[in-house]
Design an enzyme around this catalytic site. Structure first.
Site, PDB file in Angstrom:
ATOM      1  N   GLY A 161       0.795  -1.213   0.000  1.00 19.00           N
ATOM      2  CA  GLY A 161       0.000   0.000   0.000  1.00 19.00           C
ATOM      3  C   GLY A 161       0.827   1.263   0.000  1.00 19.00           C
ATOM      4  O   GLY A 161       0.382   2.306  -0.477  1.00 19.00           O
ATOM      5  N   GLY A 163       4.037   1.512  -1.385  1.00 20.90           N
ATOM      6  CA  GLY A 163       4.910   1.674  -2.543  1.00 20.90           C
ATOM      7  C   GLY A 163       5.443   0.357  -3.069  1.00 20.90           C
ATOM      8  O   GLY A 163       5.030  -0.730  -2.643  1.00 20.90           O
ATOM      9  N   LYS A 179      12.814   1.370  -2.057  1.00 12.46           N
ATOM     10  CA  LYS A 179      11.359   1.484  -1.974  1.00 12.46           C
ATOM     11  C   LYS A 179      10.915   2.815  -2.562  1.00 12.46           C
ATOM     12  O   LYS A 179      11.300   3.880  -2.066  1.00 12.46           O
ATOM     13  CB  LYS A 179      10.906   1.373  -0.518  1.00 12.46           C
ATOM     14  CG  LYS A 179       9.392   1.355  -0.336  1.00 12.46           C
ATOM     15  CD  LYS A 179       9.048   1.136   1.127  1.00 12.46           C
ATOM     16  CE  LYS A 179       7.555   1.014   1.346  1.00 12.46           C
ATOM     17  NZ  LYS A 179       7.218   0.783   2.771  1.00 12.46           N
ATOM     18  N   ASP A 276       2.471   0.165  13.894  1.00 11.64           N
ATOM     19  CA  ASP A 276       2.075  -0.412  12.615  1.00 11.64           C
ATOM     20  C   ASP A 276       2.685  -1.799  12.444  1.00 11.64           C
ATOM     21  O   ASP A 276       3.111  -2.182  11.358  1.00 11.64           O
ATOM     22  CB  ASP A 276       2.512   0.505  11.470  1.00 11.64           C
ATOM     23  CG  ASP A 276       1.784   0.189  10.165  1.00 11.64           C
ATOM     24  OD1 ASP A 276       0.704  -0.433  10.218  1.00 11.64           O
ATOM     25  OD2 ASP A 276       2.292   0.557   9.091  1.00 11.64           O
TER      26      ASP A 276
END
Length: 444
Positions: A161, A163, A179, A276
């Site tokens: 989501g 990259g 990335k 996260d």
């Protein structure tokens, strides 16, 4: 030879040999005015300066001694003026020489740096980070283009989501992961800066290493160390379906995650909440050592925002108290760890679609059965079924149940989780478990 060189050579002579300024003694006669041709005045045949004596008219004339005193004063004034002027010129000359040498040394260092960069893996600049004394590397965009072969599709390691991740090869030998972040995402710039800020100061063997970043127009790039086995999510739910992850490796991965979180919660000052944690943000190297990644949402404990719009990722990993009340603590990371542990144990995704096409979380599906020891062996991932000690299986299931408790006060600290896993992991994998080797046959 320029003016400065002449000044440098002559100035010491003037300072230490002031007699050079007056090459010959001053003749009093030279100071007399020239003979006048004016017919009104009589022609002067005597020097102006005569011995000091009274003439017939009673006028006293200047003596030679008085003239010598005047000459001495003039000479002293000339020497002092020359010395002051010489000092000023010498100071300016020294400053100019030092300045020239400094610029010359700077140019030499720059040339050496450029020469060394040709054979270096990274042609980059060092830039201080915003937090602590850490620093990160700024990559040139052209270097990333060359290392990823212009971001060709065959170099894609994964997409998410946030990259696309590309394999990069610097100087033909050093592998890294680049990335490329997706633009247009809300708070994307803030998360990008947060990632750089945290990873520039967090240095731990269970946390991903950030090699640098690049900003090219509106596109942002992050360069990480290469993790050859990708994410835990791709290993568990990708084409291999967890076939490379044995029971012992899964326990090692759980231990590595716990060690990374324990460092953030207990060793950092102030403590850090990842916020996260999920299987896609746990990366595995070639030996299946796990490292925490993606610190774009990480916050210092006590300074976190209660704005729910900052929550991202799959909601099943988000602790209930944070989702509902905006209350965020280190126990929120413990809840997410419990979800990842269930994925390792059961081989299921955090959210699966049921037959009715509705999404069912792993917690909703597993919670009623996890405490039933008769059902548990049949719930585990078929890849590892019947490959572990049942006592260890029950212990891991019990830890998972505690971590996903709705009430945060019932969840254990990550330090307690860490110590509960150490005895379950073989010594050669970083734990304290000593596996029983097969007894060799006795010679007869």
């Amino acid at each position: 030879m320029n003016v400065v060189h002449i000044v440098i050579l002559v100035l010491p002579m003037l300072m230490f040999c002031p007699e050079l300024l007056v090459s010959a003694p001053i003749d009093p006669a030279t100071l007399a005015p020239p003979l006048s041709s004016d017919p009104v005045l009589p022609t002067q045949t005597q020097p102006v300066f005569q011995d000091t004596r009274a003439n017939s008219s009673g006028v006293t004339e200047a003596s030679p001694e008085h003239h010598k005193d005047v000459n001495k004063k003039i000479l002293i004034a000339v020497i002092v003026s020359s010395t002051v002027l010489g000092g000023i010129l010498l100071s300016l000359s020294c400053y100019w020489i030092c300045r020239r040498e400094t610029l010359k040394n700077s140019d030499t260092k720059t040339e050496r740096s450029l020469e060394s960069s040709k054979g270096s893996s990274f042609n980059a600049l060092r830039k201080p980070s915003k937090k602590g004394n850490g620093s990160v590397t700024v990559f040139e965009y052209e270097l990333l283009v060359a290392a990823t072969n212009n971001f060709k599709e065959e170099n894609i390691l994964g997409e998410g989501g946030s990259g696309t991740v590309y394999k990069a090869l610097f100087s033909g030998q050093l592998a890294a992961a680049v990335k490329r972040l997706k633009g247009g995402k809300l708070d994307a710039e803030k998360e990008f800066e947060n990632e750089i800020s945290w990873l520039s100061v967090i240095k731990h063997q269970k946390v991903i290493s950030l090699l640098g970043f690049c900003i090219h127009n509106e596109t942002r790039f992050l360069v990480y160390e290469m993790m050859h086995n990708g994410s835990l999510e791709s290993q568990l739910h990708g084409p291999s379906q967890g076939s490379a992850l044995t029971w012992n490796i899964r326990m090692k991965i759980a231990l590595d995650i716990a060690r990374g979180l324990e460092y953030l919660h207990e060793r950092c000052n102030p403590s850090v909440i990842h916020r996260d944690l999920k299987s896609s943000n746990i990366l595995l190297d070639s030996n299946f050592n796990a490292k925490l990644s993606n610190f774009g949402l990480a916050v210092a404990d006590g300074l976190q925002s209660k704005n729910k719009t900052n929550i991202s990722g799959t909601l099943v990993y988000v602790a209930p108290e944070y989702l509902i009340d905006g209350k965020l603590t280190d126990k929120s990371d413990v809840y997410a760890f419990g979800i990842v542990l269930l994925e390792l144990l059961l081989g299921r995704k955090a959210v699966d679609k049921t037959i009715s096409s509705e999404c069912e979380s792993i917690v909703t599906w597993a919670m009623p059965q996890l405490t039933d020891r008769s059902k548990l062996p049949n719930m585990v991932d078929p890849v590892i079924k019947n490959t572990m000690d049942l006592k260890h299986l029950y212990q891991v299931a019990a830890v998972a149940v505690l971590c996903i408790q709705p009430e945060p006060s019932y969840r254990p600290l990550i330090t307690d989780v860490l110590h509960s896993f150490i005895p379950l992991v073989p010594v050669e994998l970083g734990g304290s478990l000593r596996l029983m080797n097969q007894v060799p046959p006795v010679d007869t």
